[in-house]
Design a protein around this motif. Structure first.
Motif, PDB file in Angstrom:
ATOM      1  N   ILE A  19      -2.459   3.695  12.180  1.00  0.00           N
ATOM      2  CA  ILE A  19      -3.175   4.880  11.703  1.00  0.00           C
ATOM      3  C   ILE A  19      -2.432   5.512  10.524  1.00  0.00           C
ATOM      4  O   ILE A  19      -3.047   5.941   9.548  1.00  0.00           O
ATOM      5  N   GLN A  20      -1.111   5.544  10.601  1.00  0.00           N
ATOM      6  CA  GLN A  20      -0.318   6.054   9.474  1.00  0.00           C
ATOM      7  C   GLN A  20      -0.578   5.210   8.225  1.00  0.00           C
ATOM      8  O   GLN A  20      -0.738   5.744   7.131  1.00  0.00           O
ATOM      9  N   ALA A  24      -2.209   6.334   4.734  1.00  0.00           N
ATOM     10  CA  ALA A  24      -1.506   6.133   3.469  1.00  0.00           C
ATOM     11  C   ALA A  24      -2.387   5.448   2.430  1.00  0.00           C
ATOM     12  O   ALA A  24      -2.146   5.588   1.227  1.00  0.00           O
ATOM     13  N   SER A  25      -3.410   4.729   2.870  1.00  0.00           N
ATOM     14  CA  SER A  25      -4.312   4.080   1.914  1.00  0.00           C
ATOM     15  C   SER A  25      -5.311   5.080   1.328  1.00  0.00           C
ATOM     16  O   SER A  25      -6.108   4.732   0.472  1.00  0.00           O
ATOM     17  N   PRO A  40      -1.112  11.741   2.503  1.00  0.00           N
ATOM     18  CA  PRO A  40      -2.408  11.092   2.724  1.00  0.00           C
ATOM     19  C   PRO A  40      -3.536  12.123   2.769  1.00  0.00           C
ATOM     20  O   PRO A  40      -3.335  13.257   3.198  1.00  0.00           O
ATOM     21  N   ASP A  41      -4.677  11.733   2.327  1.00  0.00           N
ATOM     22  CA  ASP A  41      -5.874  12.562   2.399  1.00  0.00           C
ATOM     23  C   ASP A  41      -6.507  12.291   3.765  1.00  0.00           C
ATOM     24  O   ASP A  41      -7.365  11.416   3.916  1.00  0.00           O
ATOM     25  N   GLN A  88      -0.706  -5.961   6.298  1.00  0.00           N
ATOM     26  CA  GLN A  88      -1.101  -6.411   4.960  1.00  0.00           C
ATOM     27  C   GLN A  88      -0.534  -5.451   3.913  1.00  0.00           C
ATOM     28  O   GLN A  88      -0.823  -4.263   3.945  1.00  0.00           O
ATOM     29  N   THR A  89       0.255  -5.959   2.993  1.00  0.00           N
ATOM     30  CA  THR A  89       0.864  -5.093   1.988  1.00  0.00           C
ATOM     31  C   THR A  89      -0.149  -4.598   0.965  1.00  0.00           C
ATOM     32  O   THR A  89       0.035  -3.546   0.380  1.00  0.00           O
TER      33      THR A  89
END
Length: 104
Positions: A19-20, A24-25, A40-41, A88-89
């Protein structure tokens, strides 16, 4: 339907990390001149988690015809998706990607 925050509060360490990473995405649009990285939004991340769950729910073939089991299954699948992509980076939120590809 479970919220991203509720999933975080109830989840294991792996779920919390996923979830973090999902949060962050979704970077805030605050000015980049700040020294620390932008937060993060979470409002957008929450909205996109709900939309991801709804997409999965629409594709779900329930074992039982009641809505509660469909929603619960979709919630679990959405969290499983986050767990699968957390390593996944170059992960990008699929809802964000769909929006950027759609003609405005």
């Amino acid at each position: 339907m479970i919220t991203l925050h509720e999933a975080f509060e109830q989840g294991s360490a792996d779920v919390k990390a996923a979830i973090q990473a999902f949060g962050a995405s979704h970077q805030s649009t605050e000015p980049e001149s700040e020294c620390p990285p932008p937060e993060p939004d979470w409002k957008t991340a929450e909205k996109h988690f709900t939309q991801l769950t709804e997409v999965i729910m629409g594709a779900a073939i329930p074992h039982r015809p009641d809505r509660t089991s469909i929603v619960r299954r979709a919630e679990h699948e959405a969290i499983a998706f986050l767990l699968a992509v957390t390593q996944q980076t170059n992960f990008r939120c699929p809802i964000c990607v769909m929006r950027h590809r759609s003609p405005q």
